[in-house]
Design a protein around this motif. Structure first.
Motif, PDB file in Angstrom:
ATOM      1  N   SER A  56       0.829  -1.197   0.000  1.00  0.00           N
ATOM      2  CA  SER A  56       0.000   0.000   0.000  1.00  0.00           C
ATOM      3  C   SER A  56       0.867   1.251   0.000  1.00  0.00           C
ATOM      4  N   GLU A  57       2.003   1.218   0.738  1.00  0.00           N
ATOM      5  CA  GLU A  57       2.904   2.371   0.725  1.00  0.00           C
ATOM      6  C   GLU A  57       3.494   2.556  -0.665  1.00  0.00           C
ATOM      7  N   LYS A  58       3.913   1.451  -1.268  1.00  0.00           N
ATOM      8  CA  LYS A  58       4.511   1.515  -2.596  1.00  0.00           C
ATOM      9  C   LYS A  58       3.503   2.023  -3.626  1.00  0.00           C
ATOM     10  N   SER A  59       2.320   1.449  -3.612  1.00  0.00           N
ATOM     11  CA  SER A  59       1.309   1.858  -4.588  1.00  0.00           C
ATOM     12  C   SER A  59       0.861   3.293  -4.339  1.00  0.00           C
ATOM     13  N   GLN A  60       0.823   3.703  -3.080  1.00  0.00           N
ATOM     14  CA  GLN A  60       0.440   5.076  -2.753  1.00  0.00           C
ATOM     15  C   GLN A  60       1.492   6.054  -3.283  1.00  0.00           C
ATOM     16  N   ARG A  61       2.781   5.725  -3.077  1.00  0.00           N
ATOM     17  CA  ARG A  61       3.847   6.597  -3.583  1.00  0.00           C
ATOM     18  C   ARG A  61       3.800   6.677  -5.112  1.00  0.00           C
ATOM     19  N   ALA A  63       1.175   6.186  -7.070  1.00  0.00           N
ATOM     20  CA  ALA A  63      -0.015   6.949  -7.476  1.00  0.00           C
ATOM     21  C   ALA A  63       0.202   8.444  -7.255  1.00  0.00           C
ATOM     22  N   MET A  64       0.899   8.803  -6.162  1.00  0.00           N
ATOM     23  CA  MET A  64       1.150  10.218  -5.903  1.00  0.00           C
ATOM     24  C   MET A  64       2.096  10.800  -6.957  1.00  0.00           C
ATOM     25  N   LYS A  65       3.105  10.018  -7.372  1.00  0.00           N
ATOM     26  CA  LYS A  65       4.018  10.480  -8.418  1.00  0.00           C
ATOM     27  C   LYS A  65       3.265  10.680  -9.732  1.00  0.00           C
ATOM     28  N   LYS A  66       2.369   9.731 -10.051  1.00  0.00           N
ATOM     29  CA  LYS A  66       1.571   9.862 -11.271  1.00  0.00           C
ATOM     30  C   LYS A  66       0.688  11.106 -11.219  1.00  0.00           C
ATOM     31  N   PHE A  67       0.131  11.376 -10.045  1.00  0.00           N
ATOM     32  CA  PHE A  67      -0.740  12.534  -9.865  1.00  0.00           C
ATOM     33  C   PHE A  67       0.048  13.833 -10.060  1.00  0.00           C
ATOM     34  N   VAL A  68       1.222  13.918  -9.434  1.00  0.00           N
ATOM     35  CA  VAL A  68       2.055  15.127  -9.563  1.00  0.00           C
ATOM     36  C   VAL A  68       2.506  15.292 -11.013  1.00  0.00           C
ATOM     37  N   THR A  69       2.854  14.196 -11.672  1.00  0.00           N
ATOM     38  CA  THR A  69       3.243  14.257 -13.087  1.00  0.00           C
ATOM     39  C   THR A  69       2.087  14.753 -13.947  1.00  0.00           C
ATOM     40  N   MET A  70       0.886  14.271 -13.654  1.00  0.00           N
ATOM     41  CA  MET A  70      -0.283  14.708 -14.406  1.00  0.00           C
ATOM     42  C   MET A  70      -0.516  16.213 -14.215  1.00  0.00           C
ATOM     43  N   LEU A  71      -0.341  16.698 -12.994  1.00  0.00           N
ATOM     44  CA  LEU A  71      -0.506  18.134 -12.761  1.00  0.00           C
ATOM     45  C   LEU A  71       0.524  18.929 -13.552  1.00  0.00           C
ATOM     46  N   ARG A  72       1.749  18.413 -13.611  1.00  0.00           N
ATOM     47  CA  ARG A  72       2.802  19.107 -14.385  1.00  0.00           C
ATOM     48  C   ARG A  72       2.461  19.115 -15.872  1.00  0.00           C
ATOM     49  N   LEU A  73       1.899  18.003 -16.384  1.00  0.00           N
ATOM     50  CA  LEU A  73       1.544  17.942 -17.806  1.00  0.00           C
ATOM     51  C   LEU A  73       0.531  19.015 -18.199  1.00  0.00           C
ATOM     52  N   TYR A  74      -0.358  19.342 -17.299  1.00  0.00           N
ATOM     53  CA  TYR A  74      -1.371  20.359 -17.570  1.00  0.00           C
ATOM     54  C   TYR A  74      -0.958  21.730 -17.041  1.00  0.00           C
ATOM     55  N   ASN A  75       0.311  21.907 -16.720  1.00  0.00           N
ATOM     56  CA  ASN A  75       0.871  23.165 -16.218  1.00  0.00           C
ATOM     57  C   ASN A  75       0.107  23.695 -15.009  1.00  0.00           C
ATOM     58  N   ILE A  76      -0.223  22.807 -14.109  1.00  0.00           N
ATOM     59  CA  ILE A  76      -0.921  23.190 -12.883  1.00  0.00           C
ATOM     60  C   ILE A  76       0.099  23.168 -11.754  1.00  0.00           C
ATOM     61  N   GLY A 103     -11.389  13.685 -13.631  1.00  0.00           N
ATOM     62  CA  GLY A 103     -11.661  12.288 -13.985  1.00  0.00           C
ATOM     63  C   GLY A 103     -10.464  11.395 -13.709  1.00  0.00           C
ATOM     64  N   LYS A 104      -9.289  11.844 -14.116  1.00  0.00           N
ATOM     65  CA  LYS A 104      -8.077  11.050 -13.864  1.00  0.00           C
ATOM     66  C   LYS A 104      -7.758  10.970 -12.381  1.00  0.00           C
ATOM     67  N   LEU A 105      -7.995  12.041 -11.667  1.00  0.00           N
ATOM     68  CA  LEU A 105      -7.732  12.054 -10.225  1.00  0.00           C
ATOM     69  C   LEU A 105      -8.637  11.069  -9.491  1.00  0.00           C
ATOM     70  N   LEU A 106      -9.921  11.118  -9.784  1.00  0.00           N
ATOM     71  CA  LEU A 106     -10.870  10.261  -9.070  1.00  0.00           C
ATOM     72  C   LEU A 106     -10.768   8.794  -9.486  1.00  0.00           C
ATOM     73  N   ASN A 107     -10.260   8.522 -10.698  1.00  0.00           N
ATOM     74  CA  ASN A 107     -10.105   7.137 -11.144  1.00  0.00           C
ATOM     75  C   ASN A 107      -8.704   6.583 -10.899  1.00  0.00           C
ATOM     76  N   SER A 108      -7.870   7.349 -10.220  1.00  0.00           N
ATOM     77  CA  SER A 108      -6.506   6.875  -9.946  1.00  0.00           C
ATOM     78  C   SER A 108      -6.514   5.983  -8.707  1.00  0.00           C
ATOM     79  N   ASP A 109      -5.340   5.412  -8.415  1.00  0.00           N
ATOM     80  CA  ASP A 109      -5.189   4.550  -7.243  1.00  0.00           C
ATOM     81  C   ASP A 109      -4.874   5.347  -5.985  1.00  0.00           C
TER      82      ASP A 109
END
Length: 133
Positions: A56-61, A63-76, A103-109
């Motif tokens: 759970s720690e690994k998957s949480q980390r 998922a958080m990296k994916k989330f931060v990357t997604m925010l960077r992709l949209y210049n947020i 949508g991506k945020l709510l459907n992420s892990d």
């Protein structure tokens, strides 16, 4: 009493003794098997709990990296507040990217603890996402 009845009583006592000894050995064997099974299950359960924590720690980390990357992709550029074992991301979404990002945020892990959306003006939403570390 006759000699025959004494033999019958002796034989009956011997049969009862054999049944009692057989039952004792059977119960001993079963209880030993059950103890081994119990200890094996407890060991597996402890092992599962440690792995569950790591996964759970690994998957949480991840998922958080994916989330931060997604925010960077949209210049947020989020405002990140750390408090205890939690991170809170606060960011503003424009009208165009709101559907995709939410949508991506709510459907992420990502294990989201708190989620809040406020309307900033007609074209922007302020989103607050609380995440457990």
């Amino acid at each position: 009493m006759t000699d025959f009845s004494m033999k019958r009583i002796g034989a009956a006592a011997f049969v009862i003794l054999l049944i009692w000894i057989g039952t004792a050995f059977y119960l001993e064997k079963k209880s030993t098997e059950k103890e081994r099974e119990y200890f094996r299950k407890q060991q597996l359960l402890r092992h599962y709990e440690t792995l569950k924590g790591k996964w759970s720690e690994k998957s949480q980390r991840r998922a958080m990296k994916k989330f931060v990357t997604m925010l960077r992709l949209y210049n947020i550029k989020p405002i990140i507040k750390k408090k205890g074992g939690r991170k809170k991301f606060i960011f503003v979404l424009g009208k165009r990217e709101a559907d995709i990002v939410l949508g991506k945020l709510l459907n992420s892990d990502l294990a989201i603890e708190s989620f809040d959306i406020r309307k900033k003006d007609d074209r922007h939403l302020e989103v607050s996402v609380g995440v457990r570390l």
